[in-house]
Design an enzyme around this catalytic site. Sequence first.
Site, short mmCIF file in Angstrom:
data_model
loop_
_atom_site.label_atom_id
_atom_site.label_comp_id
_atom_site.label_asym_id
_atom_site.label_seq_id
_atom_site.Cartn_x
_atom_site.Cartn_y
_atom_site.Cartn_z
N LYS A 22 42.81 49.57 27.38
CA LYS A 22 43.24 49.48 28.82
C LYS A 22 43.89 48.21 29.63
O LYS A 22 44.42 48.68 30.34
CB LYS A 22 41.46 49.76 29.85
CG LYS A 22 42.02 49.59 30.67
CD LYS A 22 40.37 49.86 32.02
CE LYS A 22 39.80 48.54 31.86
NZ LYS A 22 40.40 47.56 33.53
N ARG A 94 42.77 46.81 40.03
CA ARG A 94 42.94 45.33 40.49
C ARG A 94 44.51 44.92 39.12
O ARG A 94 45.39 44.80 40.52
CB ARG A 94 42.15 44.59 39.25
CG ARG A 94 42.41 43.27 39.35
CD ARG A 94 41.91 42.92 41.22
NE ARG A 94 42.12 41.22 41.56
CZ ARG A 94 41.84 41.30 42.76
NH1 ARG A 94 41.62 42.60 43.42
NH2 ARG A 94 42.55 40.63 43.21
N PRO A 124 40.70 35.84 44.06
CA PRO A 124 42.03 35.60 44.62
C PRO A 124 43.86 35.75 43.62
O PRO A 124 43.21 35.99 42.70
CB PRO A 124 42.11 34.09 45.21
CG PRO A 124 40.92 33.63 43.55
CD PRO A 124 39.92 34.41 43.77
N ILE A 125 44.60 35.30 44.37
CA ILE A 125 46.08 35.39 44.33
C ILE A 125 47.09 34.66 44.25
O ILE A 125 48.13 34.39 43.87
CB ILE A 125 46.33 37.47 44.86
CG1 ILE A 125 47.02 37.54 45.53
CG2 ILE A 125 45.42 38.26 43.85
CD1 ILE A 125 48.14 38.20 45.83
N ASP A 126 46.07 33.84 44.53
CA ASP A 126 47.03 32.37 44.57
C ASP A 126 48.07 31.67 43.38
O ASP A 126 48.71 30.98 43.44
CB ASP A 126 46.06 31.39 45.35
CG ASP A 126 44.74 30.77 44.67
OD1 ASP A 126 44.36 31.43 43.82
OD2 ASP A 126 44.89 29.67 44.14
N GLN A 127 47.35 32.08 42.42
CA GLN A 127 48.12 31.29 41.20
C GLN A 127 49.99 32.37 40.61
O GLN A 127 50.00 32.20 40.40
CB GLN A 127 47.05 31.35 39.73
CG GLN A 127 45.86 30.75 40.19
CD GLN A 127 46.37 28.57 40.46
OE1 GLN A 127 47.57 28.50 39.09
NE2 GLN A 127 45.75 28.46 41.84
N ILE A 329 33.23 32.90 34.65
CA ILE A 329 35.02 33.79 35.10
C ILE A 329 34.52 34.43 36.74
O ILE A 329 35.20 33.94 37.53
CB ILE A 329 35.01 34.94 33.81
CG1 ILE A 329 35.39 33.59 32.70
CG2 ILE A 329 36.17 35.00 35.28
CD1 ILE A 329 36.26 32.96 32.55
N ARG A 399 36.89 54.76 34.93
CA ARG A 399 37.63 53.90 34.49
C ARG A 399 38.41 53.33 33.33
O ARG A 399 39.92 53.01 33.41
CB ARG A 399 37.06 52.70 36.02
CG ARG A 399 37.13 52.69 37.49
CD ARG A 399 37.36 52.16 37.72
NE ARG A 399 38.23 50.99 37.71
CZ ARG A 399 38.32 49.84 38.20
NH1 ARG A 399 37.72 49.61 38.83
NH2 ARG A 399 39.25 49.04 38.19
#
Length: 430
Positions: A22, A94, A124-127, A329, A399
């Site tokens: 997946k 995601r 978060p998606i800061d990276q 994680i 999913r």
Amino acid sequence: MEKFVINGGTELHGTVNISGAKNAAVAIIPAAILCNGICTIENIPTSISDVTMMLRILESVGAKLRLIDKNTIEIDSTAVNSDFVCYEYTKHLRASYYLLGALLGRFSSARVAMPGGCDLGVRPIDQHIKGFEALGATVKIEENAIVNAKAEELTGGHVYLDVVSVGATINIMLAAVCANGKTIIENAAREPHIVDLANFLNTMGADIRGAGTDVIKIRGVEELHGCQYSIIPDQIEAGTYMLAAAATNGDVIINNVIPKHLESISTKLLECGVTVEEYDECIRVCGNGRVSRCNIKTMPHPGFPTDMQPQMAVLLSVAKGTSIISEGIWENRYRYVDQLMRMGASIKVDGKLAVIEGVDHLNGAPVRADDLRAGAAMIIAGLMANGTTEIEDILHIDRGYEYVVEKLTGLGADIKRIETPDPVRISNAG
Ligand code: EPZ
């Protein structure tokens, strides 16, 4: 609405075939729009909802899809003409954020609504943003949580990831393959699906080296071409069936796997006293009665995968002695514990730690699938419990697990998918 009903207590026996991965599929499908041609992708788990949703997103930006056979899809990206994906699409998974990297790579411009996906705590998606900026893009979060990334021209850059992030590594690779010059990603994730994506992009003509290590070097190329590619087997689906075999004291051959990807799981099963035999493309897992305790710490690959943590906790809930899990994680990956305790498990959670006192057995109960892997854990718990377990909210399981009822029934399990009436809605008469 649907639920699973499991009558537990049957040892699993036989052979199960593992589907395509997946988490590789949801990266490779959007990567196909980086070329102005046709990609034929094999071993796609087409019946899981994360994949069907990703395919719909691709159609929404103009790609043409053709189902060649049950698990092979042809993606024609010549007519891709939109750089926009709205929340109605992105809220479902995601991985929808891979459209950011893919559209940015194709058009130097992407407008993609913030993604949904499993609720595992703050995600978060800061990276990702740091990576796009290093390639010369400007990134803004606009009204309706649209991430707007644009560049005059993407140019190679040097990115050091502050945290090892699978998603950021993939997104930066997607944006960088056709950028002008060389990109270096340091502290990159090393998961099998990162390597699979790099192999796919290289088959399309990209120049990516080092995938699978923590330094990935990408030399930007003028353009990519169409190709034919087969996705790797699903590491986590395979691990889940390994755990199901061990938990039911069964004897199962898990077929179509890459045993190297399963080493961290095999090692822990061996430590618990389970027999694990590796062959070229399959693995045999054989229970030897009640398992021994062990400790688990989840880490980025090649460490023990967080996506196997709930399933492992189920096995350890009936182990001899006390086991400790340390989740390295996600901050919110113990939501399944409440459900497991309803079945008789004895678990105390303190922040990142879960202390599991092994009990004699679990009892069937009505439970919920709080997220994808929590749902997988509930299935394993139901399979090994005494009596009947009913699992609600199985849309989370759908999913990521292809033909789960058929595959488990093929191993002798007593599991059924049944329709349930919608909950009664009480209207406010006042
Ligand atoms: C991927 O999620 C997987 N999803 C997850 O699998 C998996 O749990 C996770 O990697 C870890 O292995 C897909 O591949 C689609 P990350 P991703 O970015 O990419 C922090 C499943 O069950 N972080 O590697 O979203 C983050 O908060 C799913 O199949 C930042 O701080 O995970 C987390 O603590 C669930 N900033 C850690 O890094 C960022 O910009 C790892 O996240 C990005 C991440």
